[in-house]
Motif scaffolding. Sequence first.
Motif, PDB file in Angstrom:
ATOM      1  N   GLU A 126       0.840  -1.199   0.000  1.00 55.78           N
ATOM      2  CA  GLU A 126       0.000   0.000   0.000  1.00 55.78           C
ATOM      3  C   GLU A 126       0.875   1.249   0.000  1.00 55.78           C
ATOM      4  OE1 GLU A 126      -3.589   2.043   2.611  1.00 55.78           O
ATOM      5  OE2 GLU A 126      -2.070   0.840   3.610  1.00 55.78           O
ATOM      6  N   SER A 165     -12.327   5.419  -2.504  1.00 58.59           N
ATOM      7  CA  SER A 165     -13.359   4.422  -2.228  1.00 58.59           C
ATOM      8  C   SER A 165     -14.679   5.059  -1.826  1.00 58.59           C
ATOM      9  CB  SER A 165     -12.893   3.466  -1.125  1.00 58.59           C
ATOM     10  OG  SER A 165     -12.636   4.173   0.075  1.00 58.59           O
ATOM     11  N   PRO A 196      -8.904   1.003  -2.794  1.00 64.29           N
ATOM     12  CA  PRO A 196      -9.250   0.729  -1.391  1.00 64.29           C
ATOM     13  C   PRO A 196      -8.620   1.764  -0.473  1.00 64.29           C
ATOM     14  CG  PRO A 196      -7.528  -0.754  -2.083  1.00 64.29           C
ATOM     15  CD  PRO A 196      -7.910   0.037  -3.303  1.00 64.29           C
ATOM     16  N   THR A 198      -9.578   5.900   1.117  1.00 67.99           N
ATOM     17  CA  THR A 198     -10.533   6.997   1.202  1.00 67.99           C
ATOM     18  C   THR A 198      -9.897   8.325   0.797  1.00 67.99           C
ATOM     19  OG1 THR A 198      -9.961   7.352   3.522  1.00 67.99           O
ATOM     20  CG2 THR A 198     -11.801   5.851   3.058  1.00 67.99           C
ATOM     21  N   LEU A 233      -3.230  -4.715  -5.134  1.00 68.30           N
ATOM     22  CA  LEU A 233      -4.587  -5.223  -5.247  1.00 68.30           C
ATOM     23  C   LEU A 233      -4.623  -6.738  -5.454  1.00 68.30           C
ATOM     24  CD1 LEU A 233      -6.225  -2.447  -7.448  1.00 68.30           C
ATOM     25  CD2 LEU A 233      -6.073  -2.607  -4.964  1.00 68.30           C
ATOM     26  N   THR A 243     -19.102  -0.147  -2.166  1.00 74.31           N
ATOM     27  CA  THR A 243     -18.540   1.184  -2.371  1.00 74.31           C
ATOM     28  C   THR A 243     -19.462   1.946  -3.303  1.00 74.31           C
ATOM     29  OG1 THR A 243     -17.209   0.412  -4.226  1.00 74.31           O
ATOM     30  CG2 THR A 243     -16.152   0.430  -2.061  1.00 74.31           C
ATOM     31  N   THR A 247     -16.456  -0.254 -10.167  1.00 76.98           N
ATOM     32  CA  THR A 247     -15.013  -0.374 -10.276  1.00 76.98           C
ATOM     33  C   THR A 247     -14.617  -1.170 -11.492  1.00 76.98           C
ATOM     34  OG1 THR A 247     -15.009  -2.370  -8.944  1.00 76.98           O
ATOM     35  CG2 THR A 247     -14.697  -0.290  -7.790  1.00 76.98           C
ATOM     36  N   ASP A 256     -14.161  -4.483  -6.933  1.00 77.76           N
ATOM     37  CA  ASP A 256     -13.513  -3.658  -5.923  1.00 77.76           C
ATOM     38  C   ASP A 256     -12.795  -4.557  -4.944  1.00 77.76           C
ATOM     39  OD1 ASP A 256     -12.721  -1.452  -4.532  1.00 77.76           O
ATOM     40  OD2 ASP A 256     -14.526  -1.387  -3.300  1.00 77.76           O
ATOM     41  N   ILE A 257     -11.713  -4.062  -4.383  1.00 81.25           N
ATOM     42  CA  ILE A 257     -10.863  -4.867  -3.531  1.00 81.25           C
ATOM     43  C   ILE A 257     -10.498  -4.068  -2.304  1.00 81.25           C
ATOM     44  CG2 ILE A 257      -8.670  -6.104  -3.427  1.00 81.25           C
ATOM     45  CD1 ILE A 257      -8.784  -6.291  -6.456  1.00 81.25           C
ATOM     46  N   THR A 258     -10.407  -4.728  -1.178  1.00 82.31           N
ATOM     47  CA  THR A 258      -9.985  -4.064   0.044  1.00 82.31           C
ATOM     48  C   THR A 258      -9.061  -4.970   0.816  1.00 82.31           C
ATOM     49  OG1 THR A 258     -10.731  -2.877   1.995  1.00 82.31           O
ATOM     50  CG2 THR A 258     -11.872  -4.897   1.496  1.00 82.31           C
ATOM     51  N   ARG A 261      -4.967  -2.722   6.427  1.00 82.99           N
ATOM     52  CA  ARG A 261      -3.900  -1.742   6.269  1.00 82.99           C
ATOM     53  C   ARG A 261      -3.366  -1.340   7.638  1.00 82.99           C
ATOM     54  NH1 ARG A 261      -7.751  -0.077   2.653  1.00 82.99           N
ATOM     55  NH2 ARG A 261      -8.416   1.696   3.903  1.00 82.99           N
TER      56      ARG A 261
END
Length: 271
Positions: A126, A165, A196, A198, A233, A243, A247, A256-258, A261
């Motif tokens: 990240e 996101s 992923p 904000t 990702l 979200t 995407t 979408d992927i998260t 973190r």
Amino acid sequence: MRNRDNERGGVKPAPAGAQAPRGRSPRESAKAARESIDGPVRRCILSGEHDARPHLIRLALAPDGRVLPDVRAKAPGRGGWIGVTRAELETAIAKGRLKGALARAFKTGEFVISDDLPALITTALERNALDRLGLESRSGMLLTGSDKIATAARSGQLHALYHASDASDDGCRKLAQAWRVGSGREGSDLKGLALPATRPILSLALGRENVVHIGLTDRNAAKRVSEALDRWLHFIGPDPVATPCETASQGASASDITGDRTAVTVHEDFE
């Protein structure tokens, strides 16, 4: 390991279960696949598959005996490369497969695989991806702000489109439409990728206020960002979450992927 070349609009992978062409052995097919990859090639110590070095993650042995991620591939000494997802890595750790693979790569069994290794890798990837966005921002290759991005998109200057996101669906949809018009791909599914991350995270990474949408107007810059994001990702894996914005990968559809973190501190040689 997924076929990233296909995701970038390259050659489509063979259907699942497809056999090697007549007259070509599996070894010859594997060699041909390696030769088709641009740049240095590395082998994933867990899957056995080969891929371009920028697509894989290097694990290195720290002076204190810990195994740490070396996503920039700058740490000294022997290393082991992986191209699996976080879930696959966690399974390999639990079953002892990673320890055996690293012992062969490091030529020693004197090392420690900590329970937080997957989290360390996630955070390092990240950070690397967000740092890359920051570098492109400072080099002038990156646009923020709906109006500026829309103008570049309609004039055919946009090469990549990303969203926070928490970006609104309406804002994402309007920019995607402008991109399709400007690139002559009206009626296609061309749209941006919701990251992923904000708005506050992207704003901090780019050193700008209220970053909701990101556009890249240089092809090479878009490629560099795409590679950094792709590793991140891919590793955190497909884990659909709700979200506001639809995407897609750059130029193609994707989910979408998260991922986790969790903040950790890693020596700079291993980031």
